[in-house]
Design a protein around this motif. Structure first.
Motif, PDB file in Angstrom:
ATOM      1  N   ILE A  69      -4.736  10.343  -0.804  1.00  0.00           N
ATOM      2  CA  ILE A  69      -5.153  10.218  -2.421  1.00  0.00           C
ATOM      3  C   ILE A  69      -6.448  11.251  -2.580  1.00  0.00           C
ATOM      4  O   ILE A  69      -6.503  11.895  -3.593  1.00  0.00           O
ATOM      5  N   ASN A  70      -7.347  11.234  -1.629  1.00  0.00           N
ATOM      6  CA  ASN A  70      -8.515  12.008  -1.869  1.00  0.00           C
ATOM      7  C   ASN A  70      -8.354  13.501  -1.787  1.00  0.00           C
ATOM      8  O   ASN A  70      -8.904  14.253  -2.671  1.00  0.00           O
ATOM      9  N   GLN A  71      -7.474  13.847  -1.072  1.00  0.00           N
ATOM     10  CA  GLN A  71      -6.853  15.309  -0.984  1.00  0.00           C
ATOM     11  C   GLN A  71      -6.513  15.820  -2.234  1.00  0.00           C
ATOM     12  O   GLN A  71      -6.758  16.861  -3.049  1.00  0.00           O
ATOM     13  N   VAL A  72      -5.465  15.115  -2.781  1.00  0.00           N
ATOM     14  CA  VAL A  72      -4.946  15.365  -4.081  1.00  0.00           C
ATOM     15  C   VAL A  72      -6.101  15.274  -5.200  1.00  0.00           C
ATOM     16  O   VAL A  72      -5.818  16.291  -5.932  1.00  0.00           O
ATOM     17  N   ALA A  73      -6.885  14.461  -5.059  1.00  0.00           N
ATOM     18  CA  ALA A  73      -7.482  14.313  -6.198  1.00  0.00           C
ATOM     19  C   ALA A  73      -8.607  15.335  -6.368  1.00  0.00           C
ATOM     20  O   ALA A  73      -9.089  15.763  -7.393  1.00  0.00           O
ATOM     21  N   ILE A 106       0.899  -1.120  -0.095  1.00  0.00           N
ATOM     22  CA  ILE A 106       0.095  -0.105  -0.025  1.00  0.00           C
ATOM     23  C   ILE A 106       0.886   1.413  -0.100  1.00  0.00           C
ATOM     24  O   ILE A 106       0.219   2.200   0.059  1.00  0.00           O
ATOM     25  N   ASN A 107       2.132   1.241  -0.122  1.00  0.00           N
ATOM     26  CA  ASN A 107       3.142   2.190  -0.229  1.00  0.00           C
ATOM     27  C   ASN A 107       2.756   2.698  -1.749  1.00  0.00           C
ATOM     28  O   ASN A 107       2.799   2.055  -2.707  1.00  0.00           O
ATOM     29  N   LEU A 108       2.289   4.180  -1.813  1.00  0.00           N
ATOM     30  CA  LEU A 108       1.763   4.673  -2.759  1.00  0.00           C
ATOM     31  C   LEU A 108       2.589   4.619  -4.179  1.00  0.00           C
ATOM     32  O   LEU A 108       2.267   4.214  -5.273  1.00  0.00           O
ATOM     33  N   GLN A 109       4.118   4.636  -4.025  1.00  0.00           N
ATOM     34  CA  GLN A 109       4.883   4.531  -5.102  1.00  0.00           C
ATOM     35  C   GLN A 109       4.654   2.982  -5.775  1.00  0.00           C
ATOM     36  O   GLN A 109       4.702   2.986  -6.819  1.00  0.00           O
ATOM     37  N   LEU A 150      -2.934  12.622 -11.679  1.00  0.00           N
ATOM     38  CA  LEU A 150      -3.188  12.401 -10.339  1.00  0.00           C
ATOM     39  C   LEU A 150      -1.996  11.682  -9.737  1.00  0.00           C
ATOM     40  O   LEU A 150      -1.465  12.049  -8.694  1.00  0.00           O
ATOM     41  N   ASN A 151      -1.292  10.777 -10.495  1.00  0.00           N
ATOM     42  CA  ASN A 151      -0.050  10.010 -10.044  1.00  0.00           C
ATOM     43  C   ASN A 151       1.052  11.054  -9.692  1.00  0.00           C
ATOM     44  O   ASN A 151       1.734  10.940  -8.819  1.00  0.00           O
ATOM     45  N   LYS A 152       1.172  12.036 -10.698  1.00  0.00           N
ATOM     46  CA  LYS A 152       2.235  13.051 -10.474  1.00  0.00           C
ATOM     47  C   LYS A 152       2.090  13.967  -9.383  1.00  0.00           C
ATOM     48  O   LYS A 152       3.097  14.091  -8.650  1.00  0.00           O
ATOM     49  N   HIS A 153       0.948  14.024  -9.035  1.00  0.00           N
ATOM     50  CA  HIS A 153       0.640  15.162  -7.738  1.00  0.00           C
ATOM     51  C   HIS A 153       0.651  14.285  -6.587  1.00  0.00           C
ATOM     52  O   HIS A 153       1.160  14.884  -5.645  1.00  0.00           O
ATOM     53  N   ILE A 154       0.534  13.078  -6.740  1.00  0.00           N
ATOM     54  CA  ILE A 154       0.858  12.184  -5.396  1.00  0.00           C
ATOM     55  C   ILE A 154       2.047  12.183  -5.139  1.00  0.00           C
ATOM     56  O   ILE A 154       2.761  12.288  -3.980  1.00  0.00           O
ATOM     57  N   LEU A 155       2.821  11.929  -6.255  1.00  0.00           N
ATOM     58  CA  LEU A 155       4.316  11.522  -6.065  1.00  0.00           C
ATOM     59  C   LEU A 155       5.039  12.762  -5.563  1.00  0.00           C
ATOM     60  O   LEU A 155       5.909  12.759  -4.699  1.00  0.00           O
ATOM     61  N   GLU A 156       4.479  13.866  -6.012  1.00  0.00           N
ATOM     62  CA  GLU A 156       5.205  15.218  -5.795  1.00  0.00           C
ATOM     63  C   GLU A 156       4.863  15.484  -4.225  1.00  0.00           C
ATOM     64  O   GLU A 156       5.908  15.949  -3.560  1.00  0.00           O
ATOM     65  N   VAL A 157       3.845  14.869  -3.539  1.00  0.00           N
ATOM     66  CA  VAL A 157       3.402  15.163  -2.424  1.00  0.00           C
ATOM     67  C   VAL A 157       4.485  14.286  -1.435  1.00  0.00           C
ATOM     68  O   VAL A 157       5.129  14.852  -0.426  1.00  0.00           O
ATOM     69  N   PHE A 158       4.800  13.213  -1.804  1.00  0.00           N
ATOM     70  CA  PHE A 158       5.833  12.413  -1.281  1.00  0.00           C
ATOM     71  C   PHE A 158       7.089  13.106  -1.356  1.00  0.00           C
ATOM     72  O   PHE A 158       8.009  12.820  -0.500  1.00  0.00           O
ATOM     73  N   LEU A 159       7.261  13.603  -2.384  1.00  0.00           N
ATOM     74  CA  LEU A 159       8.916  14.084  -2.722  1.00  0.00           C
ATOM     75  C   LEU A 159       9.140  15.337  -1.695  1.00  0.00           C
ATOM     76  O   LEU A 159      10.461  15.468  -1.311  1.00  0.00           O
ATOM     77  N   GLN A 160       7.951  16.131  -1.527  1.00  0.00           N
ATOM     78  CA  GLN A 160       8.196  17.247  -0.733  1.00  0.00           C
ATOM     79  C   GLN A 160       7.867  16.936   1.018  1.00  0.00           C
ATOM     80  O   GLN A 160       8.535  17.764   1.743  1.00  0.00           O
ATOM     81  N   ALA A 161       7.383  15.664   1.338  1.00  0.00           N
ATOM     82  CA  ALA A 161       7.479  15.277   2.582  1.00  0.00           C
ATOM     83  C   ALA A 161       8.855  15.136   3.124  1.00  0.00           C
ATOM     84  O   ALA A 161       9.710  14.378   2.443  1.00  0.00           O
ATOM     85  N   GLU A 162       9.160  15.135   4.626  1.00  0.00           N
ATOM     86  CA  GLU A 162      10.363  14.853   4.998  1.00  0.00           C
ATOM     87  C   GLU A 162      10.554  13.441   5.239  1.00  0.00           C
ATOM     88  O   GLU A 162      11.948  13.066   5.242  1.00  0.00           O
ATOM     89  N   SER A 163       9.547  12.782   5.595  1.00  0.00           N
ATOM     90  CA  SER A 163       9.623  11.125   5.710  1.00  0.00           C
ATOM     91  C   SER A 163       8.385  10.500   5.206  1.00  0.00           C
ATOM     92  O   SER A 163       7.326  11.094   5.022  1.00  0.00           O
ATOM     93  N   SER A 164       8.689   9.267   4.530  1.00  0.00           N
ATOM     94  CA  SER A 164       7.679   8.718   3.959  1.00  0.00           C
ATOM     95  C   SER A 164       6.750   7.872   5.387  1.00  0.00           C
ATOM     96  O   SER A 164       7.331   6.985   5.991  1.00  0.00           O
ATOM     97  N   PRO A 165       5.379   7.817   5.275  1.00  0.00           N
ATOM     98  CA  PRO A 165       4.619   7.244   6.198  1.00  0.00           C
ATOM     99  C   PRO A 165       4.776   5.670   6.035  1.00  0.00           C
ATOM    100  O   PRO A 165       4.915   5.096   7.086  1.00  0.00           O
ATOM    101  N   ALA A 166       5.058   5.273   4.655  1.00  0.00           N
ATOM    102  CA  ALA A 166       5.037   3.949   4.620  1.00  0.00           C
ATOM    103  C   ALA A 166       6.668   3.213   5.186  1.00  0.00           C
ATOM    104  O   ALA A 166       6.659   2.326   5.885  1.00  0.00           O
ATOM    105  N   GLU A 167       7.639   4.086   5.137  1.00  0.00           N
ATOM    106  CA  GLU A 167       8.847   3.809   5.866  1.00  0.00           C
ATOM    107  C   GLU A 167       8.869   3.760   7.389  1.00  0.00           C
ATOM    108  O   GLU A 167       9.327   2.958   7.745  1.00  0.00           O
ATOM    109  N   MET A 168       8.138   4.793   7.900  1.00  0.00           N
ATOM    110  CA  MET A 168       8.052   4.805   9.106  1.00  0.00           C
ATOM    111  C   MET A 168       7.024   3.576   9.713  1.00  0.00           C
ATOM    112  O   MET A 168       7.536   3.321  10.667  1.00  0.00           O
TER     113      MET A 168
END
Length: 158
Positions: A111-115, A51-54, A127-145
């Motif tokens: 997903i819902n916020q970006v959409a 379920i890691n978005l990437q 949608l995919n591009k914007h979701i991945l941009e959100v992850f690139l801007q985040a300081e840490s990945s929720p899935a990694e944590m």
């Protein structure tokens, strides 16, 4: 509570049920239960990865999909993956299970916020591009944590 909060908070501040402790905390020394616990932690680690978005985006994306169809597909896949593994909560710690549930909820929220910010005619690629941009801007990945929490809890079995 966010995953970041769970990861950074000391254990003594975690909310724990007043009732009996989960099976994993009661019987971790039981040789019959240990293999089930290890398998449950393996499944939780796999669920987090799935379920890691990437990773999810690459599995769900199909050329020609609209953003709404992609949004529905992503959320449906997350819920199906989670539902498939819901019984594993019996064998993992409350902390690990809560982290996985929080990851699921936060991922769907992202997903819902970006959409919701995209125009009606947006494509799945938008949608995919914007979701991945959100992850690139985040300081840490929720899935990694979440993976770190699940792995740390699994290591307590040894």
């Amino acid at each position: 509570m966010t995953l970041k909060d769970m990861f950074l908070k000391p254990k003594d501040k975690e909310v724990t049920p007043v009732t009996a402790a989960p099976v994993s905390e009661k019987r971790s020394s039981d040789p019959a239960v240990l293999p089930l616990q290890l398998q449950a932690y393996e499944r939780m680690a796999l669920l987090v990865d799935r379920i890691n978005l990437q990773n999810l985006i690459s599995r769900v994306y199909q050329p020609g999909l609209g953003a709404t169809d992609m949004q529905v597909g992503l959320i449906h896949t997350i819920k199906a993956e989670f539902d498939h593994n819901v019984t594993q909560q019996i064998y993992v710690s409350a902390i690990a299970w809560e982290a996985v549930k929080t990851l699921k909820e936060q991922t769907i929220t992202i997903i819902n916020q970006v959409a919701s910010q995209l125009p009606a005619e947006a494509t799945a690629m938008d949608l995919n591009k914007h979701i991945l941009e959100v992850f690139l801007q985040a300081e840490s990945s929720p899935a990694e944590m979440t993976a770190q929490i699940v792995n740390a809890e699994a290591r307590k079995l040894f």
